[in-house]
Design a protein around this motif. Structure first.
Motif, PDB file in Angstrom:
ATOM      1  N   ARG A  53       0.731  -0.903   0.143  1.00  0.00           N
ATOM      2  CA  ARG A  53      -0.364  -0.077  -0.240  1.00  0.00           C
ATOM      3  C   ARG A  53       1.087   1.097  -0.157  1.00  0.00           C
ATOM      4  NH1 ARG A  53      -2.713  -3.739   2.277  1.00  0.00           N
ATOM      5  NH2 ARG A  53      -4.581  -3.897   1.745  1.00  0.00           N
ATOM      6  N   LYS A  56       6.346   3.634  -2.545  1.00  0.00           N
ATOM      7  CA  LYS A  56       6.771   4.692  -2.726  1.00  0.00           C
ATOM      8  C   LYS A  56       8.384   4.733  -1.116  1.00  0.00           C
ATOM      9  CE  LYS A  56       4.831   7.314  -5.470  1.00  0.00           C
ATOM     10  NZ  LYS A  56       3.106   8.413  -5.416  1.00  0.00           N
ATOM     11  N   LYS A 106      -5.817   7.449   2.263  1.00  0.00           N
ATOM     12  CA  LYS A 106      -4.414   7.644   2.151  1.00  0.00           C
ATOM     13  C   LYS A 106      -4.638   8.320   0.934  1.00  0.00           C
ATOM     14  CE  LYS A 106      -2.529   4.480  -0.523  1.00  0.00           C
ATOM     15  NZ  LYS A 106      -1.876   3.326  -0.935  1.00  0.00           N
ATOM     16  N   GLU A 107      -3.730   9.142   0.371  1.00  0.00           N
ATOM     17  CA  GLU A 107      -3.521  10.110  -0.579  1.00  0.00           C
ATOM     18  C   GLU A 107      -3.030   9.420  -1.452  1.00  0.00           C
ATOM     19  OE1 GLU A 107      -3.052  13.829   0.888  1.00  0.00           O
ATOM     20  OE2 GLU A 107      -4.880  14.697   0.738  1.00  0.00           O
ATOM     21  N   GLU A 108      -3.169  10.308  -3.241  1.00  0.00           N
ATOM     22  CA  GLU A 108      -1.860   9.040  -3.506  1.00  0.00           C
ATOM     23  C   GLU A 108      -0.304   9.523  -4.013  1.00  0.00           C
ATOM     24  OE1 GLU A 108      -2.774  10.181  -7.638  1.00  0.00           O
ATOM     25  OE2 GLU A 108      -5.013  10.235  -8.029  1.00  0.00           O
ATOM     26  N   ASN A 109      -0.447  10.550  -2.621  1.00  0.00           N
ATOM     27  CA  ASN A 109       1.262  10.858  -2.466  1.00  0.00           C
ATOM     28  C   ASN A 109       1.766   9.946  -1.097  1.00  0.00           C
ATOM     29  OD1 ASN A 109      -0.197  11.451  -0.267  1.00  0.00           O
ATOM     30  ND2 ASN A 109       1.207  13.787  -0.343  1.00  0.00           N
ATOM     31  N   GLU A 110       0.543   8.868  -0.861  1.00  0.00           N
ATOM     32  CA  GLU A 110       0.910   8.417   0.412  1.00  0.00           C
ATOM     33  C   GLU A 110       0.585   8.985   1.686  1.00  0.00           C
ATOM     34  OE1 GLU A 110       4.308   5.381   0.211  1.00  0.00           O
ATOM     35  OE2 GLU A 110       3.904   4.550  -1.576  1.00  0.00           O
TER      36      GLU A 110
END
Length: 123
Positions: A53, A56, A106-110
């Motif tokens: 999940r 990055k 959770k946002e796309e930038n984690e």
């Protein structure tokens, strides 16, 4: 419904990082546990799911999930409890999992976004 979840909200708020940390690992662990289909899990299951999940912020990193789970299962407001099966944990109450799913996104930038209690369960 709000009244039934007030104590779980307090429990969750006591365990969530209130300040934004570099990767917010504790919040990532809490979020990840809340997304699992089962209510019982091991250190390895959390680590595998967390790496999936949050690729990055976890690639090439030692995560120390066991330390996070120990902290989150101790103190006066634990989220998890250790099972008699060794390194397995479960939610102290299934309502905690509901609160995690309502309050953490959770946002796309984690980045993990923590909603306020009233925002999390508005109908």
């Amino acid at each position: 419904m709000q009244e039934a979840l007030v104590s779980e909200n307090t429990r969750l708020e006591k365990n969530i990082n209130s300040k934004e940390t570099r990767h917010g690992r504790r919040n990532q662990v809490i979020y990840t546990a809340g997304t699992l289909l089962t209510n019982e899990f091991s250190n390895n299951e959390i680590e595998d799911a967390l790496r999936e999940r949050f690729p990055k912020s976890t690639t090439g990193k030692t995560l120390n999930i066991s330390s996070n789970l120990i902290e989150l299962s101790g103190g006066t407001h634990p989220i998890f409890t250790k099972t008699p099966k060794g390194n397995r944990y479960r939610f102290v109450d299934p309502k905690v999992k509901i609160m995690i799913r309502w309050m953490l996104t959770k946002e796309e930038n984690e980045k993990i976004i923590v909603k306020k209690f009233d925002e999390g369960i508005s109908f």
